[in-house]
Motif scaffolding. Structure first.
Motif, PDB file in Angstrom:
ATOM      1  N   LEU A 284      -2.150   6.946 -20.284  1.00 49.06           N
ATOM      2  CA  LEU A 284      -2.081   7.380 -21.433  1.00 49.06           C
ATOM      3  C   LEU A 284      -0.203   6.391 -20.720  1.00 49.06           C
ATOM      4  N   LEU A 285       0.256   6.320 -21.996  1.00 47.63           N
ATOM      5  CA  LEU A 285       2.210   5.646 -21.450  1.00 47.63           C
ATOM      6  C   LEU A 285       3.069   7.305 -21.546  1.00 47.63           C
ATOM      7  N   PRO A 286       3.208   6.903 -19.817  1.00 48.53           N
ATOM      8  CA  PRO A 286       3.352   8.420 -19.656  1.00 48.53           C
ATOM      9  C   PRO A 286       5.349   8.661 -20.209  1.00 48.53           C
ATOM     10  N   TRP A 287       5.944   7.629 -20.622  1.00 54.06           N
ATOM     11  CA  TRP A 287       7.113   7.573 -21.862  1.00 54.06           C
ATOM     12  C   TRP A 287       7.310   7.862 -23.031  1.00 54.06           C
ATOM     13  N   GLN A 288       5.554   8.577 -23.291  1.00 51.44           N
ATOM     14  CA  GLN A 288       5.376   8.765 -24.670  1.00 51.44           C
ATOM     15  C   GLN A 288       5.367   9.662 -25.303  1.00 51.44           C
ATOM     16  N   ARG A 289       5.517  10.933 -26.227  1.00 55.28           N
ATOM     17  CA  ARG A 289       4.975  12.158 -26.278  1.00 55.28           C
ATOM     18  C   ARG A 289       3.038  11.610 -26.576  1.00 55.28           C
ATOM     19  N   VAL A 290       2.152  13.038 -27.125  1.00 52.39           N
ATOM     20  CA  VAL A 290       1.302  12.706 -26.802  1.00 52.39           C
ATOM     21  C   VAL A 290       0.917  11.720 -27.798  1.00 52.39           C
ATOM     22  N   LEU A 291       0.922  12.696 -29.551  1.00 51.74           N
ATOM     23  CA  LEU A 291       0.771  12.029 -30.839  1.00 51.74           C
ATOM     24  C   LEU A 291       1.645  10.256 -30.987  1.00 51.74           C
ATOM     25  N   ALA A 292       2.272   9.798 -30.082  1.00 54.51           N
ATOM     26  CA  ALA A 292       3.063   8.809 -29.689  1.00 54.51           C
ATOM     27  C   ALA A 292       1.891   8.115 -29.582  1.00 54.51           C
ATOM     28  N   ASN A 293       1.423   8.585 -28.745  1.00 52.92           N
ATOM     29  CA  ASN A 293       0.003   7.551 -27.449  1.00 52.92           C
ATOM     30  C   ASN A 293      -1.139   7.960 -28.285  1.00 52.92           C
ATOM     31  N   VAL A 294      -1.486   8.921 -28.662  1.00 51.74           N
ATOM     32  CA  VAL A 294      -2.509   8.920 -29.630  1.00 51.74           C
ATOM     33  C   VAL A 294      -2.428   7.064 -30.721  1.00 51.74           C
ATOM     34  N   VAL A 295      -0.800   7.398 -31.959  1.00 52.26           N
ATOM     35  CA  VAL A 295      -0.971   6.215 -33.077  1.00 52.26           C
ATOM     36  C   VAL A 295      -0.243   5.234 -32.409  1.00 52.26           C
ATOM     37  N   LEU A 296      -0.448   4.765 -30.980  1.00 54.97           N
ATOM     38  CA  LEU A 296       0.576   3.917 -30.664  1.00 54.97           C
ATOM     39  C   LEU A 296      -0.676   2.259 -31.195  1.00 54.97           C
ATOM     40  N   GLY A 297       0.134   1.464 -31.912  1.00 59.86           N
ATOM     41  CA  GLY A 297      -0.529   0.557 -33.062  1.00 59.86           C
ATOM     42  C   GLY A 297      -1.422   0.792 -33.725  1.00 59.86           C
ATOM     43  N   LEU A 298      -1.195   1.993 -34.350  1.00 56.89           N
ATOM     44  CA  LEU A 298      -1.756   2.579 -35.683  1.00 56.89           C
ATOM     45  C   LEU A 298      -0.996   1.865 -36.682  1.00 56.89           C
ATOM     46  N   PRO A 299      -1.999   1.029 -38.016  1.00 55.67           N
ATOM     47  CA  PRO A 299      -0.519   0.699 -39.491  1.00 55.67           C
ATOM     48  C   PRO A 299      -1.131   1.722 -40.071  1.00 55.67           C
ATOM     49  N   GLY A 300       0.123   1.781 -41.081  1.00 54.62           N
ATOM     50  CA  GLY A 300      -0.280   2.488 -42.291  1.00 54.62           C
ATOM     51  C   GLY A 300       0.558   3.383 -41.810  1.00 54.62           C
ATOM     52  N   PRO A 301       1.666   4.334 -43.440  1.00 56.62           N
ATOM     53  CA  PRO A 301       1.827   5.317 -43.195  1.00 56.62           C
ATOM     54  C   PRO A 301       1.688   5.973 -42.997  1.00 56.62           C
ATOM     55  N   ASP A 302       0.074   6.948 -42.746  1.00 53.70           N
ATOM     56  CA  ASP A 302      -0.215   7.622 -42.814  1.00 53.70           C
ATOM     57  C   ASP A 302      -0.657   8.074 -41.441  1.00 53.70           C
ATOM     58  N   ALA A 303      -0.505   7.290 -40.306  1.00 54.80           N
ATOM     59  CA  ALA A 303      -0.586   7.122 -38.429  1.00 54.80           C
ATOM     60  C   ALA A 303      -0.854   8.230 -38.661  1.00 54.80           C
ATOM     61  N   ASP A 304       0.799   9.282 -38.722  1.00 53.64           N
ATOM     62  CA  ASP A 304       1.094  10.600 -37.455  1.00 53.64           C
ATOM     63  C   ASP A 304      -0.294  11.365 -38.291  1.00 53.64           C
ATOM     64  N   GLU A 305      -0.236  11.211 -39.860  1.00 48.21           N
ATOM     65  CA  GLU A 305      -1.350  12.193 -40.052  1.00 48.21           C
ATOM     66  C   GLU A 305      -2.575  12.090 -40.229  1.00 48.21           C
ATOM     67  N   ARG A 306      -3.458  11.036 -39.606  1.00 46.54           N
ATOM     68  CA  ARG A 306      -4.873  10.615 -38.904  1.00 46.54           C
ATOM     69  C   ARG A 306      -4.175  10.944 -37.157  1.00 46.54           C
TER      70      ARG A 306
ATOM     71  N   LEU B 247      -9.420   9.996 -25.547  1.00 46.67           N
ATOM     72  CA  LEU B 247     -10.677  10.514 -27.081  1.00 46.67           C
ATOM     73  C   LEU B 247     -10.716  10.180 -28.232  1.00 46.67           C
ATOM     74  N   ALA B 248      -9.103  10.965 -28.478  1.00 51.50           N
ATOM     75  CA  ALA B 248      -8.665  11.060 -29.834  1.00 51.50           C
ATOM     76  C   ALA B 248      -7.946   9.328 -30.240  1.00 51.50           C
ATOM     77  N   ARG B 249      -7.600   8.368 -29.151  1.00 48.24           N
ATOM     78  CA  ARG B 249      -6.836   7.607 -30.228  1.00 48.24           C
ATOM     79  C   ARG B 249      -7.514   6.869 -29.653  1.00 48.24           C
ATOM     80  N   SER B 250      -9.170   6.665 -28.984  1.00 50.50           N
ATOM     81  CA  SER B 250      -9.655   5.617 -29.123  1.00 50.50           C
ATOM     82  C   SER B 250     -10.691   5.851 -30.910  1.00 50.50           C
ATOM     83  N   LEU B 251     -10.770   6.927 -31.063  1.00 45.54           N
ATOM     84  CA  LEU B 251     -11.610   7.084 -32.693  1.00 45.54           C
ATOM     85  C   LEU B 251     -10.368   6.980 -33.912  1.00 45.54           C
ATOM     86  N   VAL B 252      -9.104   7.372 -33.410  1.00 48.70           N
ATOM     87  CA  VAL B 252      -9.086   7.423 -35.013  1.00 48.70           C
ATOM     88  C   VAL B 252      -8.840   6.317 -35.372  1.00 48.70           C
TER      89      VAL B 252
END
Length: 249
Positions: A89-111, A142-147
């Motif tokens: 995990l990137l220590p300078w990013q919060r949990v949600l930002a780590n999960v959606v890192l590089g995830l495209p689309g306006p619904d990234a945070d929701e996913r 795991l969340a980051r890998s499956l999102v």
């Protein structure tokens, strides 16, 4: 499995196809013309002695090692993801930002929030990685890998650094997530019990090739006390050259 007109049975769709894969380091051959197929949605565990090439194979499938030789063929889905023993995990990013890192689309945070809820971390979106336990960090991984809804999940000893109780919980979680999302899975592990607990098939890698390919035909939930579980475990330990009690190498 589908059957076509005329009685011909269709082969299940493949997620992974490898033919003649070779890899060496200096004068040492690690993978030697290896062949492998994994069906879509199939959970495969890969065992082998230390240095047998398990992680080398996984890195080749993940596209992290381009220096493979022998004219080998490697076919994997474009949408693949990797989980390592270290959550990374990137220590300078919060949990949600780590999960959606590089995830495209306006619904990234929701996913991302939905993925965190699936792994039992709803409400921890704003936490820093340092505030999480080791098991929680692996849940984020795991969340980051499956999102991204991957067709192939490559897991390189993802529970090796966890304590025994946390590992058991993670086993249950991984099986639930895989049943829900249905990726093909290749799990690299040193733990024979873990392999029999989780996998549809267990492979043993030896001298650069698949030396044993064993289907695990056990209903869920699987108990380590089941006679057939113990029989699978003993046969796999024997294939690994281990004849003492215990499932870890």
């Amino acid at each position: 499995m589908a059957t076509h007109a005329g009685g011909l049975t269709a082969a299940p769709p493949r997620a992974v196809r490898v033919r003649g894969l070779s890899r060496g380091f200096g004068d040492r051959t690690i993978l030697d013309g290896l062949d492998l197929e994994i069906a879509a949605g199939e959970f495969v565990a890969l065992l082998g002695r230390s240095g047998s090439g398990k992680s080398t194979l996984l890195r080749a499938l993940a596209g992290l090692d381009r220096d493979v030789a022998g004219g080998g063929l490697v076919e994997v889905p474009q949408n693949s993801s990797v989980v390592f023993q270290d959550a990374r995990l990137l220590p300078w990013q919060r949990v949600l930002a780590n999960v959606v890192l590089g995830l495209p689309g306006p619904d990234a945070d929701e996913r991302g929030r939905a993925a965190l809820a699936e792994v039992g971390l709803a409400g921890r979106e704003g936490a820093w990685p340092r505030e999480l336990s080791g098991g929680e960090q692996q849940r984020v991984a795991l969340a980051r890998s499956l999102v991204t809804e991957p067709e192939l999940l490559l897991a390189d000893e993802p529970f090796g650094a966890l304590d025994a109780l946390t590992r058991i919980r993670m086993h249950h979680l991984l099986r639930e997530l895989c049943a829900r999302h249905r990726p093909a899975v290749l799990l690299v592990t040193h733990d024979v019990d873990e392999a029999v607990t989780l996998a549809d098939r267990v492979l043993v890698l030896d001298t650069g090739r698949i030396a044993l390919d064993r289907t695990i035909d056990l209903p869920a939930p699987r108990s380590h006390r089941q006679p057939r579980f113990l029989a699978y475990r003993e046969s796999l330990l024997e294939a690994l050259g281990v004849r003492e009690n215990g499932g870890q190498l």
